[in-house]
Design a protein around this motif. Structure first.
Motif, mmCIF file in Angstrom:
data_model
loop_
_atom_site.group_PDB
_atom_site.id
_atom_site.type_symbol
_atom_site.label_atom_id
_atom_site.label_comp_id
_atom_site.label_asym_id
_atom_site.label_seq_id
_atom_site.Cartn_x
_atom_site.Cartn_y
_atom_site.Cartn_z
ATOM 1 N N LEU A 237 -61.902 30.369 42.801
ATOM 2 C CA LEU A 237 -60.831 29.863 41.951
ATOM 3 C C LEU A 237 -60.283 28.557 42.512
ATOM 4 C CD1 LEU A 237 -58.797 30.314 39.571
ATOM 5 C CD2 LEU A 237 -57.314 31.436 41.264
ATOM 6 N N TYR A 238 -60.124 27.586 41.619
ATOM 7 C CA TYR A 238 -59.512 26.315 41.987
ATOM 8 C C TYR A 238 -58.338 26.047 41.043
ATOM 9 C CZ TYR A 238 -63.693 25.413 44.787
ATOM 10 O OH TYR A 238 -64.702 25.496 45.701
ATOM 11 N N ALA A 239 -57.228 25.614 41.623
ATOM 12 C CA ALA A 239 -56.058 25.241 40.826
ATOM 13 C C ALA A 239 -56.023 23.724 40.669
ATOM 14 C CB ALA A 239 -54.779 25.730 41.489
ATOM 15 N N VAL A 240 -55.656 23.285 39.461
ATOM 16 C CA VAL A 240 -55.562 21.859 39.168
ATOM 17 C C VAL A 240 -54.118 21.535 38.800
ATOM 18 C CG1 VAL A 240 -56.440 19.937 37.812
ATOM 19 C CG2 VAL A 240 -57.934 21.883 38.308
ATOM 20 N N ALA A 241 -53.544 20.582 39.510
ATOM 21 C CA ALA A 241 -52.165 20.158 39.220
ATOM 22 C C ALA A 241 -52.180 18.747 38.650
ATOM 23 C CB ALA A 241 -51.319 20.208 40.487
ATOM 24 N N TYR A 242 -51.521 18.579 37.486
ATOM 25 C CA TYR A 242 -51.377 17.268 36.843
ATOM 26 C C TYR A 242 -49.936 16.819 37.063
ATOM 27 C CZ TYR A 242 -55.615 18.970 34.590
ATOM 28 O OH TYR A 242 -56.862 19.491 34.351
ATOM 29 N N ILE A 243 -49.763 15.715 37.781
ATOM 30 C CA ILE A 243 -48.440 15.336 38.282
ATOM 31 C C ILE A 243 -48.037 13.985 37.691
ATOM 32 C CG2 ILE A 243 -47.072 14.947 40.373
ATOM 33 C CD1 ILE A 243 -49.451 16.436 41.842
ATOM 34 N N VAL A 244 -46.813 13.927 37.156
ATOM 35 C CA VAL A 244 -46.261 12.691 36.585
ATOM 36 C C VAL A 244 -44.934 12.392 37.273
ATOM 37 C CG1 VAL A 244 -45.452 11.537 34.502
ATOM 38 C CG2 VAL A 244 -47.362 13.145 34.362
ATOM 39 N N ASP A 245 -44.804 11.194 37.813
ATOM 40 C CA ASP A 245 -43.542 10.737 38.391
ATOM 41 C C ASP A 245 -42.598 10.367 37.247
ATOM 42 O OD1 ASP A 245 -41.434 9.497 39.615
ATOM 43 O OD2 ASP A 245 -42.646 8.205 40.895
ATOM 44 N N ILE A 246 -41.476 11.107 37.147
ATOM 45 C CA ILE A 246 -40.549 10.893 36.023
ATOM 46 C C ILE A 246 -39.241 10.257 36.493
ATOM 47 C CG2 ILE A 246 -41.545 12.730 34.612
ATOM 48 C CD1 ILE A 246 -39.194 14.512 35.480
ATOM 49 N N THR A 247 -39.330 9.481 37.574
ATOM 50 C CA THR A 247 -38.116 8.820 38.084
ATOM 51 C C THR A 247 -37.474 7.950 37.005
ATOM 52 O OG1 THR A 247 -39.015 8.794 40.329
ATOM 53 C CG2 THR A 247 -37.209 7.270 39.850
ATOM 54 N N PHE A 248 -38.293 7.126 36.371
ATOM 55 C CA PHE A 248 -37.743 6.253 35.324
ATOM 56 C C PHE A 248 -37.293 7.059 34.107
ATOM 57 C CE2 PHE A 248 -40.634 3.389 37.689
ATOM 58 C CZ PHE A 248 -39.697 2.440 38.087
ATOM 59 N N LYS A 249 -38.033 8.111 33.808
ATOM 60 C CA LYS A 249 -37.642 8.955 32.679
ATOM 61 C C LYS A 249 -36.296 9.619 32.936
ATOM 62 C CE LYS A 249 -39.093 13.013 30.044
ATOM 63 N NZ LYS A 249 -40.112 14.064 29.873
ATOM 64 N N LYS A 250 -36.078 10.110 34.161
ATOM 65 C CA LYS A 250 -34.806 10.740 34.488
ATOM 66 C C LYS A 250 -33.654 9.744 34.375
ATOM 67 C CE LYS A 250 -35.575 15.058 35.446
ATOM 68 N NZ LYS A 250 -34.864 16.136 34.712
ATOM 69 N N GLU A 251 -33.894 8.522 34.858
ATOM 70 C CA GLU A 251 -32.847 7.502 34.755
ATOM 71 C C GLU A 251 -32.553 7.183 33.293
ATOM 72 O OE1 GLU A 251 -29.949 4.716 35.617
ATOM 73 O OE2 GLU A 251 -30.827 6.340 36.827
ATOM 74 N N ALA A 252 -33.629 7.095 32.498
ATOM 75 C CA ALA A 252 -33.441 6.830 31.060
ATOM 76 C C ALA A 252 -32.698 7.977 30.392
ATOM 77 C CB ALA A 252 -34.804 6.609 30.398
ATOM 78 N N GLU A 253 -33.026 9.211 30.796
ATOM 79 C CA GLU A 253 -32.328 10.372 30.227
ATOM 80 C C GLU A 253 -30.848 10.350 30.594
ATOM 81 O OE1 GLU A 253 -34.373 13.787 31.613
ATOM 82 O OE2 GLU A 253 -35.960 13.679 30.083
ATOM 83 N N ARG A 254 -30.551 9.977 31.860
ATOM 84 C CA ARG A 254 -29.146 9.915 32.274
ATOM 85 C C ARG A 254 -28.379 8.888 31.447
ATOM 86 N NH1 ARG A 254 -25.927 6.882 34.939
ATOM 87 N NH2 ARG A 254 -27.559 5.327 35.342
ATOM 88 N N GLN A 255 -28.988 7.701 31.250
ATOM 89 C CA GLN A 255 -28.331 6.675 30.449
ATOM 90 C C GLN A 255 -28.192 7.120 28.993
ATOM 91 O OE1 GLN A 255 -30.502 3.041 30.961
ATOM 92 N NE2 GLN A 255 -30.114 2.919 33.178
ATOM 93 N N LEU A 256 -29.239 7.785 28.510
ATOM 94 C CA LEU A 256 -29.191 8.252 27.126
ATOM 95 C C LEU A 256 -28.096 9.294 26.934
ATOM 96 C CD1 LEU A 256 -30.477 8.233 24.308
ATOM 97 C CD2 LEU A 256 -32.053 10.000 25.088
#
Length: 534
Positions: A237-256
């Motif tokens: 068994l192998y696990a696959v992780a798909y990772i996205v850095d959401i630093t900018f998204k979090k900042e945009a969400e905070r402003q929104l």
């Protein structure tokens, strides 16, 4: 986004946006009534008009035999949904393998036909094979971080973006424990989660309803979104992780969120109304997309509404023009008789004006009655009624409308007093008797029969008039509908609709029997009491 789009326009958009062949086939007319542009292109026809001229239902390369067609119709009416795969012929002569889906609707008269080109599926399979071959290139150059780890949590593969996200040099992540990439405070908890995933692997997003953070090589944290997948290779068994850095998204969400809070404080009520209407529209769109039956029903409803509007315009243009023309002409003629000794001629035209005004008033009264019925402003109020006397009064009041030689025969067998709404009952009798007189010829007999049994009165109005065709009979109680053979006789097409609603208000039933040129019988049954109702 879709504000202001009516149901018909929305239906057209959904119909034309289909990539498959989509058509509506009329069983009784044996031809298509509509085919989307994707269907025209799929079958290679020069236009929809040319395609609509074809009588065949499914465009099979080998048409069905009469027996096969009969069997298909039987299956469709029993199951209401038939699906099969066969070879489809194009206008150009070439063929393709397709899936035909037939769905019956609109009182078993119309069929929704969908043809899916399975050649595209085969092509997709080949493209998938090519995609596997391109896996290494896609994996390496993906714009999100991808990490593959074994059951022990050791990283066996990581793409270039993953190395950038976690600040590792090329191939430096190989052999690193996955727990080194999560915050130290939850590394032990993450190890338990990894064991749980190994026991029951599932493709899913991580951190549902909570924020996730990853740890760089230097110990700093950054917010991420992670989706998990897995695969097995040689029983491992192998696990696959798909990772996205959401630093900018979090900042945009905070402003929104800050902007949204400001907007809500300024105009909370308006924002809520917009949100409610938008959600209602989105719910409607989802329902339309999920249910072909509901879409078909919407189409049927819109068609009926269009027919109703058409019938109303046709009726109004005729029924209002005739009396108004009479008033205008009589007014002009009155001016030509200024002398005192010409009063009799003026009086004749004044009577025509009064009759025309009364006719217009009757039409408007019918419109108002329909409106009050739709608004629920008319209710039944039972009172003591002598059915025989009521029918006699109606016949006497309408005797002036009888044509030359017409007679009305009354045969009522009823208790001297029953409890019903006398006003509604009188309006029903006036309308039915008026129709019988209007659509019967001179010298004809009209008969009114009535009897009481089992706390129910049954009244029938029988005439020897022009009758009604079987095709028209099923629509007679609809608004603004007029039989084809009655177009030369004045009327709004509302009378029988109002009668049916009055009968319904008194919890009764009404039905009609008729034959062209032999007459019509309309019978209604109403429950009654022989004492005051509660």
């Amino acid at each position: 986004m879709f504000k202001g789009i009516d149901a018909t326009t929305l239906m057209n958009i959904l119909f034309e946006q289909e990539n498959d062949f989509l058509g509506v086939y009329d069983f009784h007319q044996n031809h298509y009534t509509r085919i989307n542009q994707a269907g025209v292109q799929m079958l290679g026809y020069p236009s929809e008009a040319v395609l609509l001229g074809q009588s065949q239902l499914s465009f099979r390369n080998h048409p069905l035999t009469p027996d096969d067609w009969t069997d298909l119709v039987r299956r469709l009416k029993q199951e209401r949904h038939v699906e099969e795969e066969t070879e489809i012929g194009r206008y150009t002569g070439d063929t393709f393998w397709g899936r035909i889906t037939l769905k019956l609707f609109s009182d078993d008269q119309m069929v929704l036909v969908r043809i899916t080109n399975l050649d595209r599926l085969h092509r997709t399979e080949r493209e998938l094979d090519h995609s596997v071959r391109r896996y290494e290139a896609v994996f390496t150059n993906a714009t999100i971080g991808i990490i593959v780890a074994n059951e022990q949590g050791k990283i066996v593969s990581a793409n270039h973006m993953a190395e950038q996200l976690f600040s590792y040099a090329h191939n430096e992540l190989m052999g690193v424990s996955i727990e080194q990439l999560v915050p130290r405070s939850i590394s032990q908890y993450h190890e338990k989660l990894r064991h749980s995933f190994n026991a029951n692997p599932q493709s899913r997003p991580m951190g549902h309803n909570r924020d996730l953070y990853a740890q760089r090589q230097n110990g700093t944290l950054f917010p991420v979104e992670i989706s998990l997948g897995y695969f097995r290779l040689d029983n491992t068994l192998y696990a696959v992780a798909y990772i996205v850095d959401i630093t900018f998204k979090k900042e945009a969400e905070r402003q929104l969120l800050e902007q949204k809070a400001n907007v809500e404080r300024l105009n909370t009520e308006l924002e809520q109304k917009v949100a409610d209407r938008t959600q209602a529209l989105m719910d409607t769109l989802e329902q339309l997309e999920e249910s072909k039956d509901e879409l078909a029903q919407a189409l049927k409803t819109e068609r009926e509404l269009g027919e109703l509007k058409s019938r109303f315009v046709s009726m109004a243009s005729h029924e209002f023009r005739t009396p108004l023309t009479a008033v205008l002409n009589s007014t002009s003629l009155i001016e030509k008789y200024p002398n005192t000794d010409q009063q009799d001629k003026r009086q004749k035209h004044l009577q025509r004006i009064r009759a025309s005004v009364k006719h217009l008033n009757d039409i408007l009264e019918e419109f108002l009655s329909v409106g009050r019925l739709e608004e629920g402003k008319i209710t039944a109020h039972p009172a003591q009624v002598n059915l025989h006397h009521l029918v006699d009064e109606v016949v006497h009041d309408m005797s002036s409308l009888l044509k030359a030689g017409q007679t009305v025969d009354i045969a009522i067998n009823s208790p001297s007093s029953i409890w019903l709404d006398p006003s509604l009952l009188r309006k029903i009798m006036v309308n039915l008797l008026s129709n019988a007189i209007k659509y019967s010829g001179e010298g004809s007999q009209i008969r009114i029969e009535g009897h009481c049994a089992n706390q129910q009165i049954t009244v029938a109005v029988i005439d020897q008039g022009i009758g009604i065709s079987s095709d028209d009979q099923q629509h007679l109680f609809e608004q603004f509908f007029r039989a084809k053979n009655a177009t030369n006789v004045s009327g709004t097409g509302l009378g029988l609709h109002i009668v049916a609603r009055y009968v319904e208000l008194m919890q009764g039933t009404i039905h009609l029997q008729s034959e062209l040129n032999k007459g019509t019988t309309i019978t209604f049954c109403l429950p009654y009491e022989n004492h005051p109702l509660d």
